[in-house]
Write a protein that holds these residues in place. Structure first.
Motif, PDB file in Angstrom:
ATOM      1  N   UNK A 132       6.567  10.852 -45.709  1.00 11.25           N
ATOM      2  CA  UNK A 132       5.270  10.176 -45.756  1.00 11.25           C
ATOM      3  C   UNK A 132       4.445  10.352 -44.476  1.00 11.25           C
ATOM      4  N   UNK A 133       4.828  11.326 -43.682  1.00 11.37           N
ATOM      5  CA  UNK A 133       4.047  11.642 -42.488  1.00 11.37           C
ATOM      6  C   UNK A 133       3.983  10.499 -41.491  1.00 11.37           C
ATOM      7  N   UNK A 134       5.140   9.901 -41.211  1.00  8.11           N
ATOM      8  CA  UNK A 134       5.202   8.765 -40.273  1.00  8.11           C
ATOM      9  C   UNK A 134       5.955   9.216 -39.018  1.00  8.11           C
ATOM     10  N   UNK A 135       5.249   9.397 -37.902  1.00  5.57           N
ATOM     11  CA  UNK A 135       5.915   9.894 -36.691  1.00  5.57           C
ATOM     12  C   UNK A 135       6.476   8.811 -35.770  1.00  5.57           C
ATOM     13  N   UNK A 136       6.282   7.515 -36.134  1.00  2.00           N
ATOM     14  CA  UNK A 136       6.775   6.437 -35.271  1.00  2.00           C
ATOM     15  C   UNK A 136       7.429   5.340 -36.110  1.00  2.00           C
ATOM     16  N   UNK A 137       8.678   5.011 -35.767  1.00  3.81           N
ATOM     17  CA  UNK A 137       9.392   3.920 -36.426  1.00  3.81           C
ATOM     18  C   UNK A 137       9.704   2.843 -35.390  1.00  3.81           C
ATOM     19  N   UNK A 138       9.336   1.600 -35.703  1.00  2.00           N
ATOM     20  CA  UNK A 138       9.726   0.453 -34.878  1.00  2.00           C
ATOM     21  C   UNK A 138      10.870  -0.232 -35.612  1.00  2.00           C
ATOM     22  N   UNK A 139      12.079  -0.181 -35.034  1.00  2.00           N
ATOM     23  CA  UNK A 139      13.258  -0.767 -35.676  1.00  2.00           C
ATOM     24  C   UNK A 139      13.524  -2.141 -35.084  1.00  2.00           C
ATOM     25  N   UNK A 140      13.689  -3.133 -35.949  1.00  2.89           N
ATOM     26  CA  UNK A 140      13.877  -4.517 -35.519  1.00  2.89           C
ATOM     27  C   UNK A 140      15.218  -5.072 -35.992  1.00  2.89           C
ATOM     28  N   UNK A 141      15.897  -5.804 -35.110  1.00  2.00           N
ATOM     29  CA  UNK A 141      17.184  -6.442 -35.423  1.00  2.00           C
ATOM     30  C   UNK A 141      18.268  -5.421 -35.735  1.00  2.00           C
ATOM     31  N   UNK A 142      18.104  -4.194 -35.299  1.00  2.00           N
ATOM     32  CA  UNK A 142      19.106  -3.156 -35.527  1.00  2.00           C
ATOM     33  C   UNK A 142      18.767  -1.958 -34.648  1.00  2.00           C
ATOM     34  N   UNK A 143      19.709  -1.010 -34.582  1.00  2.00           N
ATOM     35  CA  UNK A 143      19.398   0.258 -33.922  1.00  2.00           C
ATOM     36  C   UNK A 143      20.059   0.487 -32.582  1.00  2.00           C
ATOM     37  N   UNK A 144      20.613  -0.565 -31.973  1.00  2.00           N
ATOM     38  CA  UNK A 144      21.128  -0.413 -30.609  1.00  2.00           C
ATOM     39  C   UNK A 144      22.320   0.550 -30.547  1.00  2.00           C
ATOM     40  N   UNK A 145      23.002   0.740 -31.682  1.00  2.00           N
ATOM     41  CA  UNK A 145      24.126   1.677 -31.707  1.00  2.00           C
ATOM     42  C   UNK A 145      23.846   2.902 -32.584  1.00  2.00           C
ATOM     43  N   UNK A 146      22.590   3.058 -32.997  1.00  2.00           N
ATOM     44  CA  UNK A 146      22.264   4.138 -33.947  1.00  2.00           C
ATOM     45  C   UNK A 146      21.949   5.445 -33.216  1.00  2.00           C
ATOM     46  N   UNK A 147      22.906   5.932 -32.443  1.00  2.00           N
ATOM     47  CA  UNK A 147      22.711   7.133 -31.623  1.00  2.00           C
ATOM     48  C   UNK A 147      22.381   8.342 -32.512  1.00  2.00           C
TER      49      UNK A 147
END
Length: 564
Positions: A132-147
């Motif tokens: 969908x042509x989205x170049x920026x994701x803001x991840x909330x309440x998750x992601x700290x270990x999503x290397x």
């Protein structure tokens, strides 16, 4: 059930605080137990203001996060706000997306499917952003270990801003910005924010950058207070400020989604406990039974009629959730009895067809029943997934870390966590987990505990005391409703069991001929014989107000009784 009394504060400190605040010994003791030692600290505690909130730019990487979002806005890029399917995640997504949309339209939201994608950032979500042509994701309440996930996104030209509150691993994701007050190199003054709380710090920073004030952000605080309540984070520091003002919004000017959820509730003023038991389960039910998108749709809807429609659907999900968790709890209890699991130091149960959406609730119920660190597993695709719950004082996250060689993935907190593993590793993991618990848990932790704040004579209970105790609210972890202990109590001959099968205990207590108080003990009906015939007993209790037919009276909410 064991009753424990914390060590008494230094008598000179109690005296100094009494004198400074003009309060009695009990109130001064309660304050010192909460770390409040001076007049100024007490003033902040009793009269919190939005000015007590910290500068968001004190959080590591905040400047980078704001710069990347403002660049996206300036260049007309699409932004995706991603968050988990639980209350903390869906409120955080609703918060950040609705704030951004006040000045920028190209904002999409994404909640992963609990069953198809599982917890945290998903490859499917990243693929959706690419498609969908989205170049920026803001991840909330998750992601700290999503290397690996963030690296995968980078290969596709997609940037990440991580807003998390879980413990980081040894390596941080290669995101544009990683906002997490638990980062070792982050010196933000308060590290107990929930995921939605970190999201609030992000919009606070954006608001500052755009010349707005905290007053402009008050309408968003109903979401933050709900996340704080649901995520069981400490009600101290910033959380206490955010919860207090968020509750005011819920009670005076709630968003249509909350209005639709609570309009049938008979209570005029909702407390943080009401948020935990009325609002949070309904928001959670969407992700448990259908999809977390339904919760975001409700919380970002500004038309009341449409919000009522969403709320009605969510109410049905909540009804379905109750039926499921009741049935699975019965099956899990039967499995424990059959396998004599109750003789172990931990409770680990598994059934492949248990509904993944309610195993966390079932784990909580089993913990209440057997008071053991508890894991409930079910089948999830080609792996097993589990929810974990712990007992007071035992860090279940550390126990899982000690068994991590058997796990595919895990994350969470001291008292609640989630994990996945391969089915062939289940038995070995179960035995390893039992070994770790047996070696590290203190025997006292296997007995339910009531922490008593202070000894009290019934004659000490006064209108002034109750008025001050009300100002301790909102209550929650590290600022729990005060629990008192009184000895030599007697019922005045009114004791009886009430409710289904006399499950609850109702009585009228006196102490040494003092003025009496009505008392209610939920779940204590089986202790009727301890108080009948005017026998003397000890009690631990909280002080409540009971409203009936327009009359407000003081009532003791009994937590436990012991015969003298």
């Amino acid at each position: 059930m064991r009753w424990t009394l914390p060590s008494k504060p230094d008598s000179q400190q109690v005296q100094n605080l009494q004198s400074a605040l003009q309060v009695d010994t009990t109130i001064a003791t309660l304050l010192l137990q909460r770390g409040i030692r001076t007049f100024e600290e007490a003033k902040t505690f009793f009269r919190p203001t939005l000015a007590d909130l910290h500068d968001p730019y004190l959080m590591q990487d905040m400047q980078l996060a704001v710069a990347r979002i403002e660049k996206a806005v300036a260049q007309g890029e699409n932004i995706m706000v991603f968050g988990d399917y639980d209350v903390d995640g869906t409120t955080a997504v609703s918060l950040v997306s609705s704030y951004l949309r006040t000045y920028y339209p190209n904002v999409a939201t994404y909640i992963p499917d609990r069953y198809d994608e599982g917890y945290g950032i998903s490859y499917k979500g990243i693929d959706f952003a690419e498609d969908n042509g989205i170049p920026l994701i803001i991840a909330l309440d998750c992601g700290i270990k999503s290397i690996a996930h963030v690296d995968y996104a980078k290969e596709k030209g997609i940037d990440f801003i991580i807003c998390d509150h879980h413990r980081p691993g040894d390596v941080l994701p290669q995101a544009v910005a990683v906002l997490d007050p638990k980062r070792e190199d982050c010196h933000y003054p308060y590290d107990e924010l929930c995921g939605c709380g970190v999201g609030f710090k992000l919009i606070q920073a954006l608001a500052q950058h755009r010349g707005q004030t905290l007053e402009d952000l008050i309408p968003y605080l109903d979401l933050v207070a709900t996340a704080i309540a649901a995520d069981i984070v400490p009600i101290t520091g910033e959380n206490r400020v955010l919860a207090k003002f968020g509750l005011e919004v819920i009670n005076t000017n709630p968003r249509p989604g909350f209005q639709a959820l609570i309009q049938h509730v008979k209570k005029k003023v909702l407390t943080i406990t009401d948020v935990v038991f009325i609002i949070a389960p309904r928001i959670n039910a969407a992700g448990r039974i259908k999809h977390g998108n339904a919760a975001v749709a409700l919380l970002t809807e500004y038309n009341l009629e449409q919000a009522e429609q969403f709320a009605s659907e969510i109410e049905q999900h909540n009804t379905d959730r109750k039926e499921l968790d009741h049935q699975i709890t019965i099956e899990a209890l039967a499995q424990i009895e059959q396998n004599k699991e109750q003789e172990r130091f931990s409770t680990v149960v598994y059934q492949e067809n248990w509904h993944k959406g309610v195993i966390g609730i079932v784990a909580s119920r089993l913990t209440e029943t057997y008071y053991r660190p508890t894991l409930v597993f079910t089948k999830s695709g080609d792996k097993l997934a589990a929810s974990a719950r712990s007992v007071k004082g035992f860090d279940i996250y550390n126990a899982l870390e000690a068994c991590s060689s058997y796990l595919e993935q895990f994350g969470g907190h001291m008292y609640a966590a989630g994990m996945t593993l391969k089915e062939e590793n289940y038995s070995a993991f179960k035995e390893a987990f039992e070994r770790v618990v047996e070696e590290t848990i203190h025997p006292d932790m296997l007995l339910p505990e009531i922490t008593v704040d202070a000894e009290l004579e019934l004659t000490d209970i006064s209108e002034k005391m109750i008025r001050i105790l009300k100002q301790f609210e909102p209550f929650g972890p590290q600022n729990m409703t005060p629990v008192f202990h009184s000895t030599g109590l007697k019922d005045s001959g009114y004791a009886k069991g009430i409710g289904t099968d006399g499950a609850h205990l109702k009585l009228f207590v006196r102490q040494n001929g003092s003025e009496g108080f009505g008392a209610i003990g939920f779940g204590l009906g089986k202790k009727l014989n301890l108080v009948s015939d005017r026998k003397s007993f000890d009690a631990v209790y909280c002080i409540d107000e009971n409203e009936f037919n327009g009359q407000v009276t003081v009532q003791l909410r009994l937590k436990d009784l012991k015969a003298l």
